[in-house]
Design a protein around this motif. Structure first.
Motif, short mmCIF file in Angstrom:
data_model
loop_
_atom_site.label_atom_id
_atom_site.label_comp_id
_atom_site.label_asym_id
_atom_site.label_seq_id
_atom_site.Cartn_x
_atom_site.Cartn_y
_atom_site.Cartn_z
N VAL A 11 0.88 -1.16 0.00
CA VAL A 11 0.00 0.00 0.00
C VAL A 11 0.91 1.21 0.00
O VAL A 11 1.86 1.29 0.80
CB VAL A 11 -0.94 0.04 1.22
N LEU A 12 0.65 2.13 -0.93
CA LEU A 12 1.52 3.30 -1.05
C LEU A 12 0.76 4.60 -0.85
O LEU A 12 -0.41 4.72 -1.24
CB LEU A 12 2.17 3.31 -2.44
N PHE A 13 1.43 5.54 -0.24
CA PHE A 13 0.86 6.88 -0.12
C PHE A 13 1.13 7.60 -1.43
O PHE A 13 2.26 7.57 -1.94
CB PHE A 13 1.50 7.64 1.04
N HIS A 14 0.08 8.24 -1.96
CA HIS A 14 0.23 8.92 -3.24
C HIS A 14 0.56 10.39 -3.00
O HIS A 14 -0.31 11.19 -2.65
CB HIS A 14 -1.07 8.78 -4.05
N VAL A 15 1.81 10.72 -3.17
CA VAL A 15 2.29 12.07 -2.83
C VAL A 15 1.55 13.20 -3.55
O VAL A 15 1.21 14.22 -2.94
CB VAL A 15 3.82 12.16 -3.04
N PRO A 16 1.26 13.06 -4.85
CA PRO A 16 0.56 14.17 -5.54
C PRO A 16 -0.83 14.46 -4.96
O PRO A 16 -1.41 15.50 -5.26
CB PRO A 16 0.47 13.68 -6.98
N SER A 17 -1.33 13.54 -4.12
CA SER A 17 -2.67 13.77 -3.55
C SER A 17 -2.61 14.79 -2.43
O SER A 17 -3.64 15.20 -1.90
CB SER A 17 -3.24 12.45 -3.03
N TYR A 18 -1.41 15.17 -2.03
CA TYR A 18 -1.25 16.12 -0.92
C TYR A 18 -0.43 17.31 -1.43
O TYR A 18 0.80 17.26 -1.49
CB TYR A 18 -0.54 15.42 0.25
N VAL A 48 5.90 3.78 0.90
CA VAL A 48 5.19 2.59 1.38
C VAL A 48 4.52 2.82 2.74
O VAL A 48 5.13 3.35 3.67
CB VAL A 48 6.18 1.42 1.49
N LEU A 49 3.26 2.39 2.83
CA LEU A 49 2.56 2.38 4.11
C LEU A 49 2.54 0.96 4.67
O LEU A 49 2.60 0.75 5.87
CB LEU A 49 1.12 2.87 3.93
N TRP A 50 2.44 0.01 3.76
CA TRP A 50 2.35 -1.39 4.16
C TRP A 50 3.09 -2.20 3.11
O TRP A 50 2.95 -1.93 1.92
CB TRP A 50 0.88 -1.82 4.21
N LYS A 51 3.95 -3.09 3.56
CA LYS A 51 4.69 -3.91 2.60
C LYS A 51 4.55 -5.38 2.92
O LYS A 51 4.40 -5.74 4.10
CB LYS A 51 6.17 -3.48 2.59
N PRO A 52 4.56 -6.21 1.91
CA PRO A 52 4.36 -7.65 2.16
C PRO A 52 5.52 -8.27 2.93
O PRO A 52 6.66 -7.84 2.79
CB PRO A 52 4.27 -8.25 0.75
N SER A 53 5.20 -9.27 3.75
CA SER A 53 6.23 -10.02 4.46
C SER A 53 6.22 -11.46 3.96
O SER A 53 5.17 -12.10 3.94
CB SER A 53 5.95 -10.05 5.97
N PRO A 54 7.35 -11.98 3.57
CA PRO A 54 7.41 -13.40 3.22
C PRO A 54 7.21 -14.24 4.47
O PRO A 54 7.36 -13.74 5.59
CB PRO A 54 8.82 -13.56 2.65
N PRO A 55 6.86 -15.50 4.31
CA PRO A 55 6.50 -16.36 5.46
C PRO A 55 7.58 -16.41 6.52
O PRO A 55 7.28 -16.52 7.71
CB PRO A 55 6.33 -17.74 4.81
N GLU A 56 8.85 -16.30 6.15
CA GLU A 56 9.91 -16.45 7.15
C GLU A 56 10.14 -15.18 7.97
O GLU A 56 10.89 -15.19 8.93
CB GLU A 56 11.23 -16.88 6.47
N LEU A 57 9.48 -14.10 7.58
CA LEU A 57 9.65 -12.84 8.33
C LEU A 57 8.40 -12.51 9.13
O LEU A 57 7.30 -12.94 8.78
CB LEU A 57 9.96 -11.69 7.37
N PRO A 58 8.57 -11.73 10.20
CA PRO A 58 7.41 -11.33 11.00
C PRO A 58 6.40 -10.58 10.13
O PRO A 58 6.79 -9.84 9.23
CB PRO A 58 7.99 -10.37 12.04
N GLY A 59 5.13 -10.82 10.41
CA GLY A 59 4.10 -10.12 9.63
C GLY A 59 2.76 -10.21 10.33
O GLY A 59 2.58 -10.95 11.29
N TRP A 60 1.84 -9.39 9.85
CA TRP A 60 0.49 -9.34 10.40
C TRP A 60 -0.50 -9.44 9.24
O TRP A 60 -0.22 -8.90 8.15
CB TRP A 60 0.27 -8.03 11.16
N ASP A 61 -1.60 -10.09 9.51
CA ASP A 61 -2.63 -10.18 8.47
C ASP A 61 -3.26 -8.83 8.27
O ASP A 61 -3.43 -8.06 9.21
CB ASP A 61 -3.70 -11.20 8.89
N SER A 62 -3.58 -8.55 7.00
CA SER A 62 -4.23 -7.28 6.70
C SER A 62 -5.10 -7.48 5.47
O SER A 62 -4.98 -8.50 4.79
CB SER A 62 -3.17 -6.21 6.40
N PRO A 63 -5.96 -6.51 5.19
CA PRO A 63 -6.81 -6.62 3.98
C PRO A 63 -5.96 -6.69 2.71
O PRO A 63 -6.46 -7.07 1.66
CB PRO A 63 -7.61 -5.33 4.00
N TRP A 64 -4.69 -6.36 2.80
CA TRP A 64 -3.83 -6.33 1.60
C TRP A 64 -2.80 -7.45 1.65
O TRP A 64 -1.80 -7.43 0.97
CB TRP A 64 -3.15 -4.97 1.50
N GLY A 65 -3.08 -8.42 2.52
CA GLY A 65 -2.19 -9.56 2.64
C GLY A 65 -1.30 -9.44 3.86
O GLY A 65 -1.24 -8.40 4.52
#
Length: 460
Positions: free
Chosen positions: A140-147, A180-197
């Motif tokens: 999930v990315l913040f869109h800079v031109p929106s601000y 980046v606001l949220w970045k994917p974590s591969p299975p071997e790294l710490p991560g949390w479930d989210s609507p975006w994976g």
RNA sequence: GGCUCGGUGGCAGAGUGGUCAUGCAGGGGACUGCAAAUCCCCGUACGUCGGUUCAAUUCCGGCCCGAGCCUCCA
């Protein structure tokens, strides 16, 4: 009170939004190693700012976060083969120990990122819903031109940021400045479930989410090291402002300057950092604290052994004045001198404030009247308290020794002093001087004063 | 290249349109058996070249030098 605001580039009169509830958020450490002096400077500086604010306002809410999830933490934990929680609790505890040694009071709140994942997810959701963020390939990315105000804090033109960009632009970004606001974590790294994976938070969103959760949408002061102005604080400002429907995020942005080593900044990336715990083996924490406050917080501060030795001699003088005043100071009734408070309220001018301390010490040394001495000692202690200094007994200060130092015990010292007193009484000055020199050779300095002889350990 | 900050006495480090920063170090003096601590006194400090002004270290401009940021960083 005057405070330099990075957003305007000048000193401005500081008035809190609500004088009954002053809020300050300071970016704390990412805990994957021991704290170095560069981490200590903002901790000490904002500790002083909190003290000054508390002196003036009845209620100050001070939050300083701990970042306990991050790529460097992941890397360090993997290298050791431990869970990130093991690593981060260890270094968070070490951070607390180091700051305590520097006389830094705990903040009112110390949020940790991993405890605010729901709030982070909720803020990301709001940013997506309001059109300021988008999902792309699990990110999930913040869109800079929106601000449109993006770049205002750090005085940067977003269009020109690309020119000097040092990193490759990821192909999934709509705009090269998007972050980046949220970045994917591969299975071997710490991560949390989210609507975006399954994933983990980006670098900047944690502070936005935690500041909101702990202090509210608009905060009076946001602080940190100068290197955080861009991109960290610029991005925080963009996220928070957009997540709050355009509401002002931070009223004052306050940034401390760097420590330098032979003119070059002290930083992990340069490889010239000094660990607080190493320095504490050779010098009292209070001396390190005074050294950190001996220059103005926004200026670069050159760090070397001479700076520490200088700070120790300054404290010798101040504690010496207090020692001579005896323990008759009714400190709780004493007030810091107006001139001292004014110096601190003028954008935290600690060097000017310290000068007032030395003027008090001189007056104290000159005074012959017990009541006057007590009054002056009380004022000195009260003033120094705003800087977090002079809070121990002079005896404790003068008895400080490095860890594992080979110095005589107090009993041995007193015995030597008794033998010297006998020699003096017998007018055997050669023997008296021999004893004094012997003590000096072992790191003990003695001073004859009316009514006896006192001792202290040499700064060496 | 763009954007910020700086250059103060031997050192550290504030500040100001015209009398003092402060601390350390150094010199002299007082006190002390001698020291130490303390007190008193002392040193033509403001990068450079111009401009404004009765007056500039301070305001303005040029130049020289240094540092920081430009998506790891306190």
């Amino acid at each position: 009170m005057q405070l330099h605001n990075t957003a305007s580039g000048r000193k401005e009169p500081f008035e809190p939004l609500d004088p009954k509830r002053v809020t300050m958020y300071v970016c704390g450490p990412t805990v994957y190693s021991y704290a170095h002096l560069g981490n200590a400077r903002p901790a000490v500086v904002f500790d002083v700012l909190a003290r000054v604010l508390r002196h003036r306002y009845p209620r100050v809410l001070y939050a300083r976060n701990i970042t306990d999830i991050d790529d460097k933490i992941n890397a360090a934990a993997r290298a050791e083969g431990v869970d990130i929680g093991v690593l981060t609790s260890r270094y968070a505890a070490a951070y607390h120990e180091d700051l305590a040694a520097l006389g830094v009071a705990p903040p009112d709140f110390e949020p940790r990122v991993t405890q605010y994942i729901p709030q982070i997810l909720a803020m990301i959701r709001r940013l997506i819903d309001s059109g300021h963020a988008y999902e792309a390939q699990g990110h999930v990315l913040f869109h800079v031109p929106s601000y449109p105000d993006y770049g205002q804090l750090s005085r940067r033109d977003p269009r020109e940021l690309l020119a000097g960009a040092r990193v490759e632009v990821a192909p999934y970004k709509k705009d090269p400045g998007d972050f980046v606001l949220w970045k994917p974590s591969p299975p071997e790294l710490p991560g949390w479930d989210s609507p975006w994976g399954r994933g983990r938070p980006g670098w900047h969103i944690e502070c936005s989410a935690m500041a909101e959760a702990v202090l509210g949408e608009t905060i009076d002061i946001h602080g940190g090291g100068h290197d955080l102005v861009f991109p960290h604080h610029e991005n925080e400002r963009a996220q928070s402002t957009c997540a709050h429907g355009g509401k002002l995020f931070a009223r004052f942005w306050v940034h401390n300057g760097f420590l330098t080593d032979r003119g070059e900044k002290m930083a992990k990336s340069v490889g010239n950092v000094r660990l607080v715990r190493e320095l504490l083996k050779h010098a009292p924490g209070e001396a390190l604290r005074l050294a950190l406050l001996s220059g103005h917080y926004r200026q670069p501060l050159e760090w070397n052994d001479e700076v520490i030795a200088d700070a120790r001699r300054k404290l010798d003088r101040l504690y010496g004045a207090l020692r001579d005043a005896g323990d008759l100071a009714p400190a709780h009734e004493a007030q810091a001198p107006q001139e001292f408070v004014e110096a601190l309220e003028d954008d935290l001018n600690t060097p000017a404030a310290l000068a007032v301390l030395f003027e008090l010490a001189r007056a104290l040394n000159k005074s012959e009247d017990a009541a006057d001495k007590a009054r002056l000692a009380g004022r000195l202690r009260a003033a120094a308290n705003l800087l977090g200094l002079l809070q121990q007994s002079p005896q404790a200060w003068f008895a400080w020794k490095p860890a594992n130092a080979e110095v005589p015990t107090p009993q041995e010292i007193e015995a030597s002093i008794a033998r010297r007193a006998a020699a003096k009484k017998a007018k055997d000055y050669a023997e008296a001087d021999r004893i004094r020199e012997a003590l000096k050779a072992r790191g003990v300095l003695i001073e004859d004063v009316p009514g006896g002889t006192r001792w202290r350990l040499a700064d060496g």
